[in-house]
Design an enzyme around this catalytic site. Sequence first.
Site, PDB file in Angstrom:
ATOM      1  N   HIS A  57      77.096-123.529  14.388  1.00 52.42           N
ATOM      2  CA  HIS A  57      77.018-124.558  13.354  1.00 52.42           C
ATOM      3  C   HIS A  57      78.151-124.231  12.087  1.00 52.42           C
ATOM      4  O   HIS A  57      78.830-123.443  12.243  1.00 52.42           O
ATOM      5  CB  HIS A  57      75.506-124.569  12.523  1.00 52.42           C
ATOM      6  CG  HIS A  57      75.341-123.278  11.977  1.00 52.42           C
ATOM      7  ND1 HIS A  57      75.042-122.074  12.707  1.00 52.42           N
ATOM      8  CD2 HIS A  57      74.884-122.984  10.602  1.00 52.42           C
ATOM      9  CE1 HIS A  57      74.607-121.117  11.692  1.00 52.42           C
ATOM     10  NE2 HIS A  57      74.359-121.739  10.554  1.00 52.42           N
ATOM     11  N   HIS A  59      78.296-123.463   9.009  1.00 50.71           N
ATOM     12  CA  HIS A  59      78.113-122.748   7.743  1.00 50.71           C
ATOM     13  C   HIS A  59      79.389-121.673   7.844  1.00 50.71           C
ATOM     14  O   HIS A  59      79.497-121.093   8.931  1.00 50.71           O
ATOM     15  CB  HIS A  59      76.773-121.923   7.416  1.00 50.71           C
ATOM     16  CG  HIS A  59      75.782-122.641   7.179  1.00 50.71           C
ATOM     17  ND1 HIS A  59      74.508-122.547   7.214  1.00 50.71           N
ATOM     18  CD2 HIS A  59      75.857-124.312   6.448  1.00 50.71           C
ATOM     19  CE1 HIS A  59      73.767-123.507   6.767  1.00 50.71           C
ATOM     20  NE2 HIS A  59      74.392-124.311   6.274  1.00 50.71           N
ATOM     21  N   ASP A  61      79.412-118.657   7.256  1.00 51.11           N
ATOM     22  CA  ASP A  61      79.350-117.094   7.741  1.00 51.11           C
ATOM     23  C   ASP A  61      79.256-117.137   8.970  1.00 51.11           C
ATOM     24  O   ASP A  61      79.008-116.047   9.834  1.00 51.11           O
ATOM     25  CB  ASP A  61      78.193-116.566   6.738  1.00 51.11           C
ATOM     26  CG  ASP A  61      76.864-117.158   7.392  1.00 51.11           C
ATOM     27  OD1 ASP A  61      76.517-118.533   7.187  1.00 51.11           O
ATOM     28  OD2 ASP A  61      76.001-116.565   7.843  1.00 51.11           O
ATOM     29  N   HIS A  62      79.453-118.196   9.835  1.00 52.62           N
ATOM     30  CA  HIS A  62      79.595-118.308  11.178  1.00 52.62           C
ATOM     31  C   HIS A  62      81.104-118.808  11.643  1.00 52.62           C
ATOM     32  O   HIS A  62      81.468-118.691  12.831  1.00 52.62           O
ATOM     33  CB  HIS A  62      78.478-119.250  11.754  1.00 52.62           C
ATOM     34  CG  HIS A  62      77.344-118.810  11.401  1.00 52.62           C
ATOM     35  ND1 HIS A  62      76.334-118.117  12.386  1.00 52.62           N
ATOM     36  CD2 HIS A  62      76.349-118.730  10.360  1.00 52.62           C
ATOM     37  CE1 HIS A  62      75.146-117.659  11.820  1.00 52.62           C
ATOM     38  NE2 HIS A  62      75.243-118.108  10.710  1.00 52.62           N
ATOM     39  N   HIS A 111      68.029-126.507  10.260  1.00 55.76           N
ATOM     40  CA  HIS A 111      68.868-125.653   9.404  1.00 55.76           C
ATOM     41  C   HIS A 111      69.989-126.378   8.892  1.00 55.76           C
ATOM     42  O   HIS A 111      70.437-126.260   7.850  1.00 55.76           O
ATOM     43  CB  HIS A 111      69.028-124.312  10.074  1.00 55.76           C
ATOM     44  CG  HIS A 111      69.813-123.320   9.451  1.00 55.76           C
ATOM     45  ND1 HIS A 111      69.560-122.753   8.260  1.00 55.76           N
ATOM     46  CD2 HIS A 111      71.268-122.842   9.422  1.00 55.76           C
ATOM     47  CE1 HIS A 111      70.402-121.920   7.934  1.00 55.76           C
ATOM     48  NE2 HIS A 111      71.660-122.125   8.408  1.00 55.76           N
ATOM     49  N   ASP A 130      71.261-119.860  13.696  1.00 57.78           N
ATOM     50  CA  ASP A 130      70.408-119.469  12.716  1.00 57.78           C
ATOM     51  C   ASP A 130      69.094-120.464  12.821  1.00 57.78           C
ATOM     52  O   ASP A 130      68.367-120.644  11.907  1.00 57.78           O
ATOM     53  CB  ASP A 130      70.795-120.011  11.226  1.00 57.78           C
ATOM     54  CG  ASP A 130      72.090-119.041  10.971  1.00 57.78           C
ATOM     55  OD1 ASP A 130      72.151-117.862  11.547  1.00 57.78           O
ATOM     56  OD2 ASP A 130      72.557-118.913   9.926  1.00 57.78           O
ATOM     57  N   HIS A 168      71.282-113.484  12.371  1.00 62.40           N
ATOM     58  CA  HIS A 168      71.198-112.511  11.538  1.00 62.40           C
ATOM     59  C   HIS A 168      70.147-111.355  11.764  1.00 62.40           C
ATOM     60  O   HIS A 168      69.208-111.477  12.323  1.00 62.40           O
ATOM     61  CB  HIS A 168      70.867-113.338  10.190  1.00 62.40           C
ATOM     62  CG  HIS A 168      71.690-114.096   9.487  1.00 62.40           C
ATOM     63  ND1 HIS A 168      72.736-113.734   8.489  1.00 62.40           N
ATOM     64  CD2 HIS A 168      72.329-115.369   9.786  1.00 62.40           C
ATOM     65  CE1 HIS A 168      73.370-114.874   8.381  1.00 62.40           C
ATOM     66  NE2 HIS A 168      73.160-115.960   9.162  1.00 62.40           N
TER      67      HIS A 168
HETATM   68 FE    FE Z   1      73.863-117.585   8.904  1.00 58.68          FE
HETATM   69 ZN    ZN Z   2      73.548-120.749   8.680  1.00 59.97          ZN
END
Ligand code: FE
Ligand code: ZN
Length: 252
Positions: A57, A59, A61-62, A111, A130, A168
Site C-alpha cells: 500500500h 504509506h 513507511d512501506h 487501512h 497493514d 509491523h
Molecule cells: Fe505501516
Molecule cells: Zn500503513
Amino acid sequence: MSKLAFHQYPCLSDNYGVLVHDVAAGETFAVDVPDADATLAALAATGWKLTHILVTHHHDDHIQGIPAVKAATACVVIGPAGIAAVDRAVAGGDVVDLAGEGIRVIATPGHTLDMLNYFLPGARVLFAGDTLFAMGCGRVFEGTPAQMWASLEKLMALPADTMIYCGHEYTLANGRFALTVDGGNAALVARMKEVEALRGQGRPTLPTVLDLELATNPFLRAADPAIRAGLGMDRASDAEVFAELRERKNRG
Ligand code: FE
Ligand code: ZN
C-alpha cells in the site's frame, strides 16, 4: 512448487521487511521497502539478487525505500496502481507468476483503499501488509469498518496453516488490548506470556499463523459469544462487533 527461503528483517522503529528467494527460478522479491539501507543490507547478508518488489500500500513507511533500491538493483516493482514507483499495476483477483508460485493478489481495503495482500498458495504464506497484525489489525484510515471487516473475512478463509508476515511489530500492545475484551480466552493468555518473553529478549513475534490468529486475535473473533457478551452486543452483526472493537482499540 519450488522451495522458497524467507528472510524477515526489522527496520525503522517497528516495521518489518521480508525477502523471498527461489533458487530454482533465480528470483528474489522484497515485500515493501520501508528503508532502502535496511533492504540493501538484508540483500548483502543473504547474498540474494533482488529481481522484484511487491508493494502492499501507499504509506511512506512501506514505499519510501523503493526508488533507491530500484536504482541499485534494476528490479521490477509490482503493486497497486497510483504509486509512482510501481512498474506493473495489479489488483485483487490477479495472479502474479513469481518465484515458482502463482501468487494470488487479494484486495483488502480498509487501512487504505489501495491495500493489496499477497498469498503464495504453494508455500501457504500470506503477506498481510497493514491489514492484519498479530492479535491486531490495521487502523481504518481510508475505508469503513464494514469494508475492513470484509477484507479480514477474506483472510480468515485462507488455509488455517497459512504463515502470515505483517508490516509491523505491534504484537505486545495488541495483546494487551486483546486481554481487555477477551481475558477469559486461555489461548490468548498463554500466547501473551510467550509474546512477553520474546519481546523481553528483543526477538520478533512474527511471522504468525492463521489458526493462532483465529484463536487469539479479537478482530477475527467478532462472532465469539464471550466477546459479544462483554461488549453487550449479543444481537449485533459481526461487522458491528468488529467496528466496536476497532473503536475501543483506537481510544485505548
Ligand atoms: Fe505501516
Ligand atoms: Zn500503513
